[in-house]
Design a protein around this motif. Structure first.
Motif, PDB file in Angstrom:
ATOM      1  N   UNK A 130      -2.888   7.934  -8.477  1.00  0.00           N
ATOM      2  CA  UNK A 130      -2.714   7.269  -9.653  1.00  0.00           C
ATOM      3  C   UNK A 130      -3.217   5.973  -9.518  1.00  0.00           C
ATOM      4  N   UNK A 131      -3.829   5.546  -8.178  1.00  0.00           N
ATOM      5  CA  UNK A 131      -4.352   4.300  -8.092  1.00  0.00           C
ATOM      6  C   UNK A 131      -5.738   4.137  -7.395  1.00  0.00           C
ATOM      7  N   UNK A 132      -6.471   4.787  -7.845  1.00  0.00           N
ATOM      8  CA  UNK A 132      -7.948   5.235  -7.128  1.00  0.00           C
ATOM      9  C   UNK A 132      -8.650   4.051  -6.595  1.00  0.00           C
ATOM     10  N   UNK A 133      -8.685   3.023  -7.614  1.00  0.00           N
ATOM     11  CA  UNK A 133      -9.448   1.766  -7.371  1.00  0.00           C
ATOM     12  C   UNK A 133      -8.738   1.101  -5.934  1.00  0.00           C
ATOM     13  N   UNK A 134      -7.412   1.193  -5.882  1.00  0.00           N
ATOM     14  CA  UNK A 134      -6.816   0.296  -4.792  1.00  0.00           C
ATOM     15  C   UNK A 134      -6.850   1.219  -3.424  1.00  0.00           C
ATOM     16  N   UNK A 135      -6.989   2.640  -3.581  1.00  0.00           N
ATOM     17  CA  UNK A 135      -6.959   3.419  -2.492  1.00  0.00           C
ATOM     18  C   UNK A 135      -8.200   3.335  -2.093  1.00  0.00           C
ATOM     19  N   UNK A 136      -9.505   3.390  -2.680  1.00  0.00           N
ATOM     20  CA  UNK A 136     -10.706   3.161  -2.297  1.00  0.00           C
ATOM     21  C   UNK A 136     -11.026   2.061  -1.566  1.00  0.00           C
ATOM     22  N   UNK A 137     -10.374   0.856  -2.177  1.00  0.00           N
ATOM     23  CA  UNK A 137     -10.791  -0.505  -1.547  1.00  0.00           C
ATOM     24  C   UNK A 137      -9.918  -0.576  -0.192  1.00  0.00           C
TER      25      UNK A 137
END
Length: 147
Positions: A130-137
């Motif tokens: 539910x936090x794709x941008x944060x995980x990818x970064x």
């Protein structure tokens, strides 16, 4: 073990669905009496409820680690073997749990957002989050420290 990222996503859809099915099996058992098939279905649903209740993703100094529920089906991927991590959106029919899709395996407990991870050997998989941008970064930052 030092972690640079840790997130636990609750599997809302799977918990609600499995809970409803467990209640249905209880009702059927109350109506028909205990039956071995109903008891096996009940045990399977209870097992799935516990296992797929959450997905935890953790990034350590050297690895991406993720697991379902209480730690069963844990997978560790060395950061040095990861080539890229990109936020993606799964199609609605991709489902939840562990799914084998055309781009690779999907590990998901809720929602349509994920991070697609491409390994240096060409294999790929997706982690629902539910936090794709944060995980990818966080993955990209951790990969930079390793390389």
């Amino acid at each position: 073990m030092r972690t640079s990222y840790r997130h636990k996503q609750f599997g809302t859809a799977l918990v609600v669905l499995n809970s409803a099915l467990i209640l249905l099996v209880f009702w059927l058992t109350a109506q028909a009496g205990p039956h071995p098939v109903l008891l096996m279905v009940l045990a399977l649903l209870a097992f799935l409820l516990v296992i797929f209740s959450s997905l935890t993703v953790m990034i350590t100094a050297s690895s991406l680690v993720f697991w379902f529920g209480p730690g069963v089906m844990r997978k560790t991927v060395p950061l040095a073997s990861i080539e890229s991590a990109v936020p993606v959106r799964n199609p609605w029919y991709a489902g939840f749990g562990i799914r084998y899709l055309v781009p690779g395996i999907l590990y998901n407990v809720s929602g349509l957002s994920a991070v697609e991870i491409v390994l240096r050997d060409g294999k790929r998989f997706r982690l629902g989050t539910d936090e794709p941008e944060k995980l990818a970064a966080a993955l990209r930052k951790a990969m930079e420290r390793v390389l």
